[in-house]
Design a protein around this motif. Structure first.
Motif, PDB file in Angstrom:
ATOM      1  N   GLN A  81       2.259 -36.749  40.115  1.00 19.65           N
ATOM      2  CA  GLN A  81       3.652 -37.179  40.287  1.00 19.65           C
ATOM      3  C   GLN A  81       4.297 -36.385  41.417  1.00 19.65           C
ATOM      4  OE1 GLN A  81       6.202 -37.619  36.862  1.00 19.65           O
ATOM      5  NE2 GLN A  81       7.170 -39.109  38.196  1.00 19.65           N
ATOM      6  N   LEU A  82       5.000 -37.078  42.308  1.00 16.08           N
ATOM      7  CA  LEU A  82       5.673 -36.431  43.426  1.00 16.08           C
ATOM      8  C   LEU A  82       7.003 -35.849  42.954  1.00 16.08           C
ATOM      9  CD1 LEU A  82       5.769 -35.726  46.425  1.00 16.08           C
ATOM     10  CD2 LEU A  82       6.681 -38.032  46.864  1.00 16.08           C
ATOM     11  N   VAL A  83       7.174 -34.552  43.190  1.00 12.66           N
ATOM     12  CA  VAL A  83       8.380 -33.834  42.792  1.00 12.66           C
ATOM     13  C   VAL A  83       8.892 -33.032  43.988  1.00 12.66           C
ATOM     14  CG1 VAL A  83       7.667 -33.689  40.371  1.00 12.66           C
ATOM     15  CG2 VAL A  83       7.110 -31.818  41.939  1.00 12.66           C
ATOM     16  N   ALA A  84      10.123 -32.547  43.873  1.00 12.02           N
ATOM     17  CA  ALA A  84      10.708 -31.745  44.945  1.00 12.02           C
ATOM     18  C   ALA A  84      11.691 -30.746  44.359  1.00 12.02           C
ATOM     19  CB  ALA A  84      11.427 -32.634  45.950  1.00 12.02           C
ATOM     20  N   THR A  85      11.853 -29.640  45.062  1.00  9.91           N
ATOM     21  CA  THR A  85      12.920 -28.685  44.788  1.00  9.91           C
ATOM     22  C   THR A  85      13.723 -28.553  46.070  1.00  9.91           C
ATOM     23  OG1 THR A  85      11.590 -27.459  43.190  1.00  9.91           O
ATOM     24  CG2 THR A  85      13.508 -26.322  44.106  1.00  9.91           C
ATOM     25  N   HIS A  86      15.043 -28.671  45.954  1.00 10.98           N
ATOM     26  CA  HIS A  86      15.951 -28.561  47.096  1.00 10.98           C
ATOM     27  C   HIS A  86      16.633 -27.195  47.023  1.00 10.98           C
ATOM     28  CE1 HIS A  86      18.902 -29.591  50.110  1.00 10.98           C
ATOM     29  NE2 HIS A  86      19.881 -29.311  49.262  1.00 10.98           N
ATOM     30  N   TYR A  87      16.411 -26.365  48.024  1.00 12.17           N
ATOM     31  CA  TYR A  87      17.036 -25.046  48.108  1.00 12.17           C
ATOM     32  C   TYR A  87      18.303 -25.201  48.928  1.00 12.17           C
ATOM     33  CZ  TYR A  87      12.569 -23.698  46.234  1.00 12.17           C
ATOM     34  OH  TYR A  87      11.459 -23.599  45.433  1.00 12.17           O
ATOM     35  N   CYS A  88      19.417 -25.376  48.228  1.00 11.95           N
ATOM     36  CA  CYS A  88      20.684 -25.786  48.825  1.00 11.95           C
ATOM     37  C   CYS A  88      21.460 -24.607  49.408  1.00 11.95           C
ATOM     38  CB  CYS A  88      21.530 -26.473  47.742  1.00 11.95           C
ATOM     39  SG  CYS A  88      22.984 -27.295  48.406  1.00 11.95           S
ATOM     40  N   ALA A  89      22.239 -24.888  50.443  1.00 11.47           N
ATOM     41  CA  ALA A  89      23.106 -23.868  51.037  1.00 11.47           C
ATOM     42  C   ALA A  89      24.185 -23.414  50.047  1.00 11.47           C
ATOM     43  CB  ALA A  89      23.754 -24.418  52.311  1.00 11.47           C
ATOM     44  N   MET A  90      24.413 -24.194  48.981  1.00 10.49           N
ATOM     45  CA  MET A  90      25.374 -23.790  47.940  1.00 10.49           C
ATOM     46  C   MET A  90      24.791 -22.733  47.011  1.00 10.49           C
ATOM     47  SD  MET A  90      27.381 -27.277  46.847  1.00 10.49           S
ATOM     48  CE  MET A  90      25.929 -28.259  46.519  1.00 10.49           C
ATOM     49  N   GLY A  91      23.492 -22.419  47.169  1.00  2.35           N
ATOM     50  CA  GLY A  91      22.873 -21.379  46.353  1.00  2.35           C
ATOM     51  C   GLY A  91      22.242 -21.880  45.067  1.00  2.35           C
ATOM     52  N   ASN A  92      22.153 -23.196  44.891  1.00  2.00           N
ATOM     53  CA  ASN A  92      21.469 -23.721  43.714  1.00  2.00           C
ATOM     54  C   ASN A  92      20.183 -24.420  44.128  1.00  2.00           C
ATOM     55  OD1 ASN A  92      22.264 -26.346  44.579  1.00  2.00           O
ATOM     56  ND2 ASN A  92      24.147 -26.230  43.374  1.00  2.00           N
ATOM     57  N   GLN A  93      19.368 -24.787  43.158  1.00  2.00           N
ATOM     58  CA  GLN A  93      18.062 -25.377  43.435  1.00  2.00           C
ATOM     59  C   GLN A  93      17.794 -26.565  42.519  1.00  2.00           C
ATOM     60  OE1 GLN A  93      18.110 -21.864  42.422  1.00  2.00           O
ATOM     61  NE2 GLN A  93      18.693 -21.401  44.512  1.00  2.00           N
ATOM     62  N   PRO A  94      18.402 -27.724  42.821  1.00  2.00           N
ATOM     63  CA  PRO A  94      18.095 -28.910  42.009  1.00  2.00           C
ATOM     64  C   PRO A  94      16.655 -29.368  42.224  1.00  2.00           C
ATOM     65  CG  PRO A  94      19.592 -29.475  43.807  1.00  2.00           C
ATOM     66  CD  PRO A  94      19.397 -27.992  43.852  1.00  2.00           C
ATOM     67  N   ARG A  95      16.074 -29.922  41.158  1.00  2.00           N
ATOM     68  CA  ARG A  95      14.715 -30.475  41.219  1.00  2.00           C
ATOM     69  C   ARG A  95      14.799 -31.995  41.084  1.00  2.00           C
ATOM     70  NH1 ARG A  95      14.051 -26.302  37.509  1.00  2.00           N
ATOM     71  NH2 ARG A  95      13.985 -27.840  35.850  1.00  2.00           N
ATOM     72  N   PHE A  96      13.837 -32.660  41.728  1.00  2.00           N
ATOM     73  CA  PHE A  96      13.792 -34.117  41.714  1.00  2.00           C
ATOM     74  C   PHE A  96      12.395 -34.602  41.381  1.00  2.00           C
ATOM     75  CE2 PHE A  96      16.762 -32.687  45.000  1.00  2.00           C
ATOM     76  CZ  PHE A  96      17.939 -33.166  44.472  1.00  2.00           C
ATOM     77  N   LYS A  97      12.358 -35.804  40.839  1.00  2.00           N
ATOM     78  CA  LYS A  97      11.093 -36.466  40.527  1.00  2.00           C
ATOM     79  C   LYS A  97      11.155 -37.864  41.124  1.00  2.00           C
ATOM     80  CE  LYS A  97      10.337 -36.485  36.177  1.00  2.00           C
ATOM     81  NZ  LYS A  97       9.964 -36.555  34.774  1.00  2.00           N
ATOM     82  N   LEU A  98      10.057 -38.303  41.746  1.00  2.00           N
ATOM     83  CA  LEU A  98      10.006 -39.639  42.311  1.00  2.00           C
ATOM     84  C   LEU A  98      10.193 -40.664  41.201  1.00  2.00           C
ATOM     85  CD1 LEU A  98       9.475 -41.257  44.958  1.00  2.00           C
ATOM     86  CD2 LEU A  98       7.082 -41.375  44.227  1.00  2.00           C
ATOM     87  N   GLN A  99      11.188 -41.546  41.373  1.00  2.00           N
ATOM     88  CA  GLN A  99      11.497 -42.574  40.375  1.00  2.00           C
ATOM     89  C   GLN A  99      10.987 -43.945  40.774  1.00  2.00           C
ATOM     90  OE1 GLN A  99      13.226 -41.898  37.386  1.00  2.00           O
ATOM     91  NE2 GLN A  99      12.824 -39.817  38.034  1.00  2.00           N
ATOM     92  N   ALA A 100      11.002 -44.228  42.078  1.00  2.00           N
ATOM     93  CA  ALA A 100      10.583 -45.536  42.578  1.00  2.00           C
ATOM     94  C   ALA A 100      10.099 -45.373  44.010  1.00  2.00           C
ATOM     95  CB  ALA A 100      11.746 -46.530  42.529  1.00  2.00           C
ATOM     96  N   ALA A 101       9.197 -46.263  44.416  1.00  2.00           N
ATOM     97  CA  ALA A 101       8.673 -46.213  45.780  1.00  2.00           C
ATOM     98  C   ALA A 101       8.277 -47.612  46.228  1.00  2.00           C
ATOM     99  CB  ALA A 101       7.459 -45.287  45.849  1.00  2.00           C
ATOM    100  N   THR A 102       8.581 -47.896  47.484  1.00  2.00           N
ATOM    101  CA  THR A 102       8.093 -49.099  48.145  1.00  2.00           C
ATOM    102  C   THR A 102       7.437 -48.634  49.436  1.00  2.00           C
ATOM    103  OG1 THR A 102      10.103 -49.491  49.424  1.00  2.00           O
ATOM    104  CG2 THR A 102      10.010 -50.469  47.206  1.00  2.00           C
ATOM    105  N   ALA A 103       6.980 -49.572  50.229  1.00  2.00           N
ATOM    106  CA  ALA A 103       6.337 -49.218  51.492  1.00  2.00           C
ATOM    107  C   ALA A 103       7.291 -48.487  52.430  1.00  2.00           C
ATOM    108  CB  ALA A 103       5.793 -50.471  52.178  1.00  2.00           C
ATOM    109  N   ASP A 104       8.601 -48.694  52.251  1.00  2.00           N
ATOM    110  CA  ASP A 104       9.530 -48.058  53.179  1.00  2.00           C
ATOM    111  C   ASP A 104      10.618 -47.214  52.524  1.00  2.00           C
ATOM    112  OD1 ASP A 104      11.085 -50.059  52.095  1.00  2.00           O
ATOM    113  OD2 ASP A 104      11.636 -50.978  53.994  1.00  2.00           O
ATOM    114  N   GLU A 105      10.534 -46.979  51.215  1.00  2.00           N
ATOM    115  CA  GLU A 105      11.583 -46.188  50.575  1.00  2.00           C
ATOM    116  C   GLU A 105      11.043 -45.366  49.413  1.00  2.00           C
ATOM    117  OE1 GLU A 105      16.163 -46.945  49.684  1.00  2.00           O
ATOM    118  OE2 GLU A 105      14.863 -48.278  48.538  1.00  2.00           O
ATOM    119  N   LEU A 106      11.509 -44.121  49.342  1.00  2.00           N
ATOM    120  CA  LEU A 106      11.197 -43.221  48.234  1.00  2.00           C
ATOM    121  C   LEU A 106      12.521 -42.876  47.557  1.00  2.00           C
ATOM    122  CD1 LEU A 106       8.718 -40.773  50.036  1.00  2.00           C
ATOM    123  CD2 LEU A 106       8.192 -42.905  48.826  1.00  2.00           C
TER     124      LEU A 106
END
Length: 161
Positions: A81-106
């Motif tokens: 499963q494709l996941v991500a962590t965003h290290y934000c300039a606000m000092g927090n770190q939200p995590r994401f999980k791929l919910q849907a994908a097409t040939a041109d959109e994640l």
């Protein structure tokens, strides 16, 4: 041939289970420097750099490199499963999980995070990356505060040659 395989695998994922591995390969194809605007066509200048790291097992997305607003998102696979962590300039770190994908959109959905209370604090809550062509992409983030959407950020980028 690899790109054709990735596109067909992503297209097949619509309506069924999301193929994280194919989506990750598509994300890897963004490697390079991108320039454009943040906040729409008349927005502020934006620079984004996509890099492969750790033997090709991660994709680093560096936003606004070298500025006081520099941020980093790291994409990788966990059990396919494709996941991500965003290290934000606000000092927090939200995590994401791929919910849907097409040939041109994640499309990534919120999956927790650190250094913030989601029901109270401001944070990036989900994101989309849309490949408009081989050298153009659009990205958007939804911002939440107080447990509800309070704004969004968008990017329109062209691959630097």
């Amino acid at each position: 041939m690899l790109m054709t395989t990735v596109i067909f695998a992503l297209a097949a994922s619509v309506g069924g289970p999301v193929d994280g591995k194919a989506a990750f390969e598509r994300l890897k194809s963004l490697a390079g420097e991108w320039q454009g605007t943040a906040g729409g066509e008349s927005g502020m200048p934006a620079s984004v750099r996509y890099e492969l790291g750790s033997g090709g097992t991660i994709v680093r997305e560096l936003l606004f490199p070298g500025t006081e607003h520099e941020m980093l998102s790291v994409y990788h696979l966990v059990d396919g499963q494709l996941v991500a962590t965003h290290y934000c300039a606000m000092g927090n770190q939200p995590r994401f999980k791929l919910q849907a994908a097409t040939a041109d959109e994640l499309v990534f959905g919120f999956d927790g995070g650190t250094n913030f209370v989601p029901a109270k604090d401001t944070h990036v809550h989900d994101s989309r990356i849309r490949m408009v062509g081989p050298d153009r992409l659009e990205a958007s983030w939804t911002v939440f505060a107080g447990g509800k959407q309070t704004g969004s950020n968008s990017f329109s980028l062209t691959r630097k040659k």
